[in-house]
Design a protein around this motif. Sequence first.
Motif, PDB file in Angstrom:
ATOM      1  N   GLU A 121       0.915  -1.157   0.087  1.00 19.42           N
ATOM      2  CA  GLU A 121      -0.071   0.070   0.003  1.00 19.42           C
ATOM      3  C   GLU A 121       0.756   1.275   0.168  1.00 19.42           C
ATOM      4  OE1 GLU A 121      -2.241   0.030   3.670  1.00 19.42           O
ATOM      5  OE2 GLU A 121      -0.434   0.454   4.928  1.00 19.42           O
ATOM      6  N   GLY A 122       0.349   2.337  -0.423  1.00 20.93           N
ATOM      7  CA  GLY A 122       0.657   3.624  -0.008  1.00 20.93           C
ATOM      8  C   GLY A 122       0.125   4.113   1.038  1.00 20.93           C
ATOM      9  N   ILE A 123       0.791   5.209   1.933  1.00 16.64           N
ATOM     10  CA  ILE A 123       0.280   5.810   2.915  1.00 16.64           C
ATOM     11  C   ILE A 123       0.706   7.103   3.085  1.00 16.64           C
ATOM     12  CG2 ILE A 123       2.448   5.249   4.211  1.00 16.64           C
ATOM     13  CD1 ILE A 123       0.651   4.637   6.792  1.00 16.64           C
ATOM     14  N   LYS A 124      -0.238   8.041   3.935  1.00 17.24           N
ATOM     15  CA  LYS A 124      -0.072   9.498   3.915  1.00 17.24           C
ATOM     16  C   LYS A 124      -0.246   9.454   5.470  1.00 17.24           C
ATOM     17  CE  LYS A 124      -1.738  14.168   2.818  1.00 17.24           C
ATOM     18  NZ  LYS A 124      -2.563  14.929   1.961  1.00 17.24           N
ATOM     19  N   PHE A 125       0.609  10.207   6.095  1.00 16.93           N
ATOM     20  CA  PHE A 125       0.291  10.814   7.449  1.00 16.93           C
ATOM     21  C   PHE A 125       1.065  11.949   7.990  1.00 16.93           C
ATOM     22  CE2 PHE A 125       4.419   7.955   7.719  1.00 16.93           C
ATOM     23  CZ  PHE A 125       4.920   8.539   8.658  1.00 16.93           C
ATOM     24  N   HIS A 126       0.420  12.584   9.005  1.00 16.00           N
ATOM     25  CA  HIS A 126       0.951  13.876   9.388  1.00 16.00           C
ATOM     26  C   HIS A 126       2.385  13.682  10.029  1.00 16.00           C
ATOM     27  CE1 HIS A 126       1.215  17.896  11.549  1.00 16.00           C
ATOM     28  NE2 HIS A 126      -0.016  18.187  10.897  1.00 16.00           N
ATOM     29  N   ALA A 127       3.378  14.710   9.632  1.00 19.98           N
ATOM     30  CA  ALA A 127       4.798  14.679   9.890  1.00 19.98           C
ATOM     31  C   ALA A 127       5.108  14.762  11.365  1.00 19.98           C
ATOM     32  CB  ALA A 127       5.649  15.542   9.175  1.00 19.98           C
ATOM     33  N   GLU A 128       4.180  15.560  12.085  1.00 15.71           N
ATOM     34  CA  GLU A 128       4.162  15.899  13.413  1.00 15.71           C
ATOM     35  C   GLU A 128       3.561  15.139  14.368  1.00 15.71           C
ATOM     36  OE1 GLU A 128       4.088  19.737  16.547  1.00 15.71           O
ATOM     37  OE2 GLU A 128       3.984  19.933  14.513  1.00 15.71           O
ATOM     38  N   THR A 129       2.411  14.525  13.917  1.00 12.37           N
ATOM     39  CA  THR A 129       1.581  13.985  14.822  1.00 12.37           C
ATOM     40  C   THR A 129       1.321  12.453  14.545  1.00 12.37           C
ATOM     41  OG1 THR A 129      -0.465  14.022  13.448  1.00 12.37           O
ATOM     42  CG2 THR A 129      -0.128  15.831  15.241  1.00 12.37           C
ATOM     43  N   GLY A 130       1.861  12.141  13.272  1.00  8.30           N
ATOM     44  CA  GLY A 130       1.648  10.650  12.894  1.00  8.30           C
ATOM     45  C   GLY A 130       0.184  10.091  12.658  1.00  8.30           C
ATOM     46  N   ASP A 131      -0.585  11.045  12.361  1.00 11.65           N
ATOM     47  CA  ASP A 131      -1.964  10.557  12.134  1.00 11.65           C
ATOM     48  C   ASP A 131      -1.944  10.146  10.657  1.00 11.65           C
ATOM     49  OD1 ASP A 131      -2.929  11.345  14.809  1.00 11.65           O
ATOM     50  OD2 ASP A 131      -3.419  13.465  14.239  1.00 11.65           O
ATOM     51  N   ILE A 132      -2.609   9.103  10.481  1.00 16.42           N
ATOM     52  CA  ILE A 132      -2.610   8.711   9.009  1.00 16.42           C
ATOM     53  C   ILE A 132      -4.007   9.118   8.452  1.00 16.42           C
ATOM     54  CG2 ILE A 132      -2.820   6.483   7.882  1.00 16.42           C
ATOM     55  CD1 ILE A 132      -1.400   5.089   9.955  1.00 16.42           C
ATOM     56  N   VAL A 133      -3.939   9.466   7.257  1.00 17.48           N
ATOM     57  CA  VAL A 133      -5.169  10.542   6.771  1.00 17.48           C
ATOM     58  C   VAL A 133      -5.266   9.694   5.595  1.00 17.48           C
ATOM     59  CG1 VAL A 133      -4.394  12.675   7.930  1.00 17.48           C
ATOM     60  CG2 VAL A 133      -3.429  12.078   5.544  1.00 17.48           C
ATOM     61  N   LEU A 134      -4.457   8.922   4.920  1.00 12.66           N
ATOM     62  CA  LEU A 134      -4.972   8.203   3.606  1.00 12.66           C
ATOM     63  C   LEU A 134      -3.977   6.975   3.456  1.00 12.66           C
ATOM     64  CD1 LEU A 134      -6.335   8.678   0.848  1.00 12.66           C
ATOM     65  CD2 LEU A 134      -4.202   9.643  -0.124  1.00 12.66           C
ATOM     66  N   LYS A 135      -4.735   5.844   2.996  1.00 14.95           N
ATOM     67  CA  LYS A 135      -4.035   4.806   2.501  1.00 14.95           C
ATOM     68  C   LYS A 135      -4.400   4.251   1.003  1.00 14.95           C
ATOM     69  CE  LYS A 135      -3.341   2.455   6.752  1.00 14.95           C
ATOM     70  NZ  LYS A 135      -3.265   1.165   7.710  1.00 14.95           N
ATOM     71  N   LEU A 136      -3.546   3.775   0.237  1.00 11.81           N
ATOM     72  CA  LEU A 136      -3.798   3.545  -1.098  1.00 11.81           C
ATOM     73  C   LEU A 136      -3.226   2.086  -1.408  1.00 11.81           C
ATOM     74  CD1 LEU A 136      -1.516   6.659  -2.569  1.00 11.81           C
ATOM     75  CD2 LEU A 136      -4.185   6.158  -2.552  1.00 11.81           C
ATOM     76  N   PRO A 137      -4.392   1.207  -1.245  1.00 11.86           N
ATOM     77  CA  PRO A 137      -4.322  -0.156  -1.402  1.00 11.86           C
ATOM     78  C   PRO A 137      -4.063  -0.342  -3.098  1.00 11.86           C
ATOM     79  CG  PRO A 137      -6.372   0.275  -1.116  1.00 11.86           C
ATOM     80  CD  PRO A 137      -5.925   1.388  -1.149  1.00 11.86           C
ATOM     81  N   PHE A 138      -4.054  -1.563  -3.515  1.00 12.46           N
ATOM     82  CA  PHE A 138      -3.927  -1.842  -5.161  1.00 12.46           C
ATOM     83  C   PHE A 138      -5.404  -1.249  -5.666  1.00 12.46           C
ATOM     84  CE2 PHE A 138      -5.592  -4.840  -8.345  1.00 12.46           C
ATOM     85  CZ  PHE A 138      -4.808  -4.293  -9.482  1.00 12.46           C
ATOM     86  N   PRO A 139      -5.468  -0.548  -6.638  1.00 10.45           N
ATOM     87  CA  PRO A 139      -6.629  -0.059  -7.377  1.00 10.45           C
ATOM     88  C   PRO A 139      -7.467  -0.897  -8.096  1.00 10.45           C
ATOM     89  CG  PRO A 139      -4.695   0.721  -8.518  1.00 10.45           C
ATOM     90  CD  PRO A 139      -4.294   0.234  -7.273  1.00 10.45           C
ATOM     91  N   LYS A 140      -8.267  -1.596  -7.554  1.00 14.35           N
ATOM     92  CA  LYS A 140      -8.922  -2.761  -8.620  1.00 14.35           C
ATOM     93  C   LYS A 140      -9.520  -1.824  -9.935  1.00 14.35           C
ATOM     94  CE  LYS A 140     -10.092  -5.647  -4.548  1.00 14.35           C
ATOM     95  NZ  LYS A 140     -11.060  -6.250  -3.730  1.00 14.35           N
ATOM     96  N   GLU A 141      -9.927  -0.850  -9.587  1.00 11.24           N
ATOM     97  CA  GLU A 141     -10.430   0.084 -10.647  1.00 11.24           C
ATOM     98  C   GLU A 141      -9.494   0.117 -12.005  1.00 11.24           C
ATOM     99  OE1 GLU A 141     -11.435   2.341  -6.749  1.00 11.24           O
ATOM    100  OE2 GLU A 141      -9.689   1.098  -7.771  1.00 11.24           O
ATOM    101  N   SER A 142      -8.260  -0.401 -11.811  1.00 11.16           N
ATOM    102  CA  SER A 142      -7.505  -0.399 -12.897  1.00 11.16           C
ATOM    103  C   SER A 142      -7.718  -1.285 -13.891  1.00 11.16           C
ATOM    104  CB  SER A 142      -5.957  -0.429 -12.446  1.00 11.16           C
ATOM    105  OG  SER A 142      -5.775  -1.717 -11.814  1.00 11.16           O
ATOM    106  N   GLY A 143      -8.467  -2.207 -13.276  1.00 10.26           N
ATOM    107  CA  GLY A 143      -8.753  -3.565 -14.360  1.00 10.26           C
ATOM    108  C   GLY A 143      -7.755  -4.582 -14.437  1.00 10.26           C
ATOM    109  N   LEU A 144      -6.540  -4.234 -13.877  1.00  9.66           N
ATOM    110  CA  LEU A 144      -5.566  -5.124 -13.856  1.00  9.66           C
ATOM    111  C   LEU A 144      -5.713  -6.401 -12.852  1.00  9.66           C
ATOM    112  CD1 LEU A 144      -2.594  -2.430 -13.760  1.00  9.66           C
ATOM    113  CD2 LEU A 144      -3.215  -3.966 -15.830  1.00  9.66           C
ATOM    114  N   ASN A 145      -5.064  -7.563 -13.319  1.00 10.56           N
ATOM    115  CA  ASN A 145      -5.308  -8.674 -12.377  1.00 10.56           C
ATOM    116  C   ASN A 145      -3.890  -9.023 -11.762  1.00 10.56           C
ATOM    117  OD1 ASN A 145      -6.035 -11.007 -10.914  1.00 10.56           O
ATOM    118  ND2 ASN A 145      -6.255 -12.126 -12.614  1.00 10.56           N
ATOM    119  N   LEU A 146      -3.350  -8.525 -10.931  1.00 13.00           N
ATOM    120  CA  LEU A 146      -2.099  -8.614 -10.447  1.00 13.00           C
ATOM    121  C   LEU A 146      -2.044  -9.610  -9.371  1.00 13.00           C
ATOM    122  CD1 LEU A 146      -0.554  -5.095 -10.047  1.00 13.00           C
ATOM    123  CD2 LEU A 146      -0.659  -6.710 -12.062  1.00 13.00           C
TER     124      LEU A 146
END
Length: 334
Positions: A121-146
């Motif tokens: 996955e990809g991840i985004k978090f606040h540099a000072e607090t560490g609060d995770i605000v976003l995760k990016l799993p494999f995008p099934k919308e891509s239509g790829l079968n990985l």
Amino acid sequence: MKKCLRSIAVAVVCCLAVPVMAAEKVEPVRMGCGIMTFDTVPGWGFDEQGRSVLGPTHGGVVVDKEGNIYTSAKLGVFVFSPDGKVVRRFLGDEYSNIHDIEIRDEPEGEFIYGARNVAGEGIKFHAETGDIVLKLPFPKESGLNLKKFAPTAITVAPNGDIILSDGYASNYIFKFDKDGKYKSHFGKKGNGLKEFNTAHGMTLDTRYNPPRLLICDRNHQPKGRLVHYDLDGNYIEEVITGLGMPTSVAIQGDYVSVPDLHGRLVILDKTNTIVAVLGNNEDPKTHRNFNVPQDQWREGIFSGTHGSYWDKEGNLYVQDWNVSGRLMKLVRVK
């Protein structure tokens, strides 16, 4: 290609590490040449017993606006002050094994973006607090079968689009909007001109207007290369070849630092000519070697160079892929 190889040869000759002083204790080592001359800082980031605090390292490095240094390791993300003291840690499963990190100043504060190869996955978090605000799993919308999704690199476009490279698996590079919605993908695995053989590292190349993606094609034959793509995933050019195993890229002004897993860091100028080689390791037993314990580290000699970043003074922070967890500060000689 011949130009690249000549540049490498000249740089290696000119940039041998030279001890500043000889003494029984570990002294700084001077490396590089010309305006890219640096002194090491022995013991930087160690604890009071003189040991690394990181645990195994296989990650990246970034620096925030205040000059604090963030590095990712197996255990999580460690944050150091410029003098090498730990100021905070983000540890645990959600922060572990972040292979590559980028930092971005946004209206809500500074945020760390990470590519987590083990967690897929990809991840985004606040540099000072560490609060995770976003995760990016494999995008099934891509239509790829990985069968596998193992991101190795991440960067962010000026408009907030997030680009995530699946460098340890499919070698597709995925593009999301700032909220994590899948937009597109490009590339595929191979050794062709527009294919990737381990799209390992990536950043936004701000030396150009508009900015481009600068991608480390680590295992591309022959001997690794850097390539430019535009932000829509269109191939632009092959930047340089013959770099060994380039793992990541970091930009400051007109210069790019490129760690090579064989145990050196290459610096390119705006013409993408090699101007310095730092930490060059010629020992086949210890370069490209994860299992070099701390008591066998050699000051000024790298073993598995994996991540780097510049601070605003032009100093460099360099991480080795290493069982004991190695992060080095190189002070720019004025």
